[in-house]
Design a protein around this motif. Structure first.
Motif, PDB file in Angstrom:
ATOM      1  N   ASP A 143      -0.395   2.924  -7.427  1.00  0.00           N
ATOM      2  CA  ASP A 143      -0.609   1.470  -6.200  1.00  0.00           C
ATOM      3  C   ASP A 143       1.019   1.872  -5.010  1.00  0.00           C
ATOM      4  O   ASP A 143       0.882   0.665  -4.383  1.00  0.00           O
ATOM      5  N   SER A 144       0.882   2.857  -4.954  1.00  0.00           N
ATOM      6  CA  SER A 144       2.093   3.267  -4.066  1.00  0.00           C
ATOM      7  C   SER A 144       1.743   3.334  -2.364  1.00  0.00           C
ATOM      8  O   SER A 144       0.568   3.239  -2.076  1.00  0.00           O
ATOM      9  N   PRO A 145       2.602   2.030  -1.997  1.00  0.00           N
ATOM     10  CA  PRO A 145       2.338   2.079  -0.156  1.00  0.00           C
ATOM     11  C   PRO A 145       2.041   3.173   0.961  1.00  0.00           C
ATOM     12  O   PRO A 145       1.590   3.663   1.667  1.00  0.00           O
ATOM     13  N   HIS A 147       0.584   6.194  -0.297  1.00  0.00           N
ATOM     14  CA  HIS A 147      -1.187   6.427   0.191  1.00  0.00           C
ATOM     15  C   HIS A 147      -1.843   6.022   1.446  1.00  0.00           C
ATOM     16  O   HIS A 147      -2.779   6.397   1.829  1.00  0.00           O
ATOM     17  N   ARG A 148      -1.748   4.748   1.547  1.00  0.00           N
ATOM     18  CA  ARG A 148      -1.861   3.701   2.975  1.00  0.00           C
ATOM     19  C   ARG A 148      -1.667   3.924   3.642  1.00  0.00           C
ATOM     20  O   ARG A 148      -2.387   4.325   4.869  1.00  0.00           O
ATOM     21  N   GLN A 149      -0.350   4.454   3.892  1.00  0.00           N
ATOM     22  CA  GLN A 149       0.200   5.570   5.082  1.00  0.00           C
ATOM     23  C   GLN A 149      -0.085   6.774   5.276  1.00  0.00           C
ATOM     24  O   GLN A 149      -1.006   7.076   6.476  1.00  0.00           O
ATOM     25  N   GLN A 152      -4.058   6.193   7.395  1.00  0.00           N
ATOM     26  CA  GLN A 152      -3.829   5.318   8.194  1.00  0.00           C
ATOM     27  C   GLN A 152      -3.512   6.130   9.400  1.00  0.00           C
ATOM     28  O   GLN A 152      -4.110   6.334   9.779  1.00  0.00           O
TER      29      GLN A 152
END
Length: 237
Positions: A143-145, A147-149, A152
């Motif tokens: 759930d590391s941020p 991955h989202r970065q 995006q």
């Protein structure tokens, strides 16, 4: 033979129309970041001519390892036993199924986020009797941020690339038609050890304490890719 009516659904035009030309692009992102966790594998072994003695030795050494790892408190985020075995070894010579000795092993996995503690712990573990240490395996949390970065950034890159194509034609984007995640993330490295360390002590621990290993965390590479389709305003060609 019948002629389709005007109300029948018509297939979508994959490449757009002259009034609404489409642009298909791919957005990509590559981030290089520090790892968040490290895993080590610990194998505790015992052997002896008597099954009960081998089992008692294995139990004692397993307890010693678990107590050592747990003594580091919150620095150890996860600890689990992955497997246990006690196996007889038959004599090579002679008749019958005469057992020569017994081999026992227990496999343990520990996960740490404190990399300063990691070097000290692995050194102390490798200094124990019949104890093998494998790893470390560096990784990011699921759930590391990061991955989202990466996702995006890949989307922004796709939009920017589409705009550049439209500008080259002297026009602008009109609408987003499709955005597809093609699942191109490869952040985790559990399958292959990074900076692998392997150590086994076959005797008692040395009288003098061994200096902690200096472990350099390996940078993690996170990739993301998306496919995007846009319509643009008709250019003047």
């Amino acid at each position: 033979m019948t002629t389709p009516g005007t109300d029948d659904q018509q297939p979508a035009v994959p490449y757009g129309t002259p009034d609404a030309p489409r642009i298909a692009v791919r957005g990509e992102a590559h981030l290089e970041v520090d790892p968040e966790i490290a895993r080590i594998g610990i194998t505790v072994a015992a052997r002896g001519s008597d099954r009960r003695a081998a089992l008692d030795d294995l139990t004692r050494r397993n307890t010693t390892v678990l107590d050592l790892v747990k003594s580091y408190g919150d620095a150890v985020e996860h600890l689990e036993t992955g497997g246990f075995s006690i196996t007889p070894e038959l004599a090579r010579h002679g008749r019958g199924e005469r057992v020569h000795r017994y081999h026992g092993s227990v496999h343990i996995t520990a996960e740490l986020a404190d990399f300063t503690t990691l070097g000290e712990l692995t050194t102390r573990l490798a200094d124990l009797e019949l104890t093998r240490v494998d790893g470390p395996w560096w990784a990011l949390r699921p759930d590391s941020p990061v991955h989202r970065q990466a996702r995006q950034q890949a989307v922004r890159e796709a939009v920017q690339r589409a705009r550049e194509y439209a500008e080259a034609l002297g026009t602008t984007l009109a609408a987003l038609v499709e955005l597809a995640d093609i699942g191109a993330e490869h952040a985790e490295t559990y399958g292959a050890p990074q900076r692998r360390m392997r150590s086994m002590s076959l005797g008692a621990a040395d009288a003098d304490a061994t200096a902690p290993l200096d472990l350099e965390p390996q940078r993690q590479h996170v990739y993301a890719q998306v496919n995007a389709r846009f319509t643009m305003r008709p250019p003047s060609l």
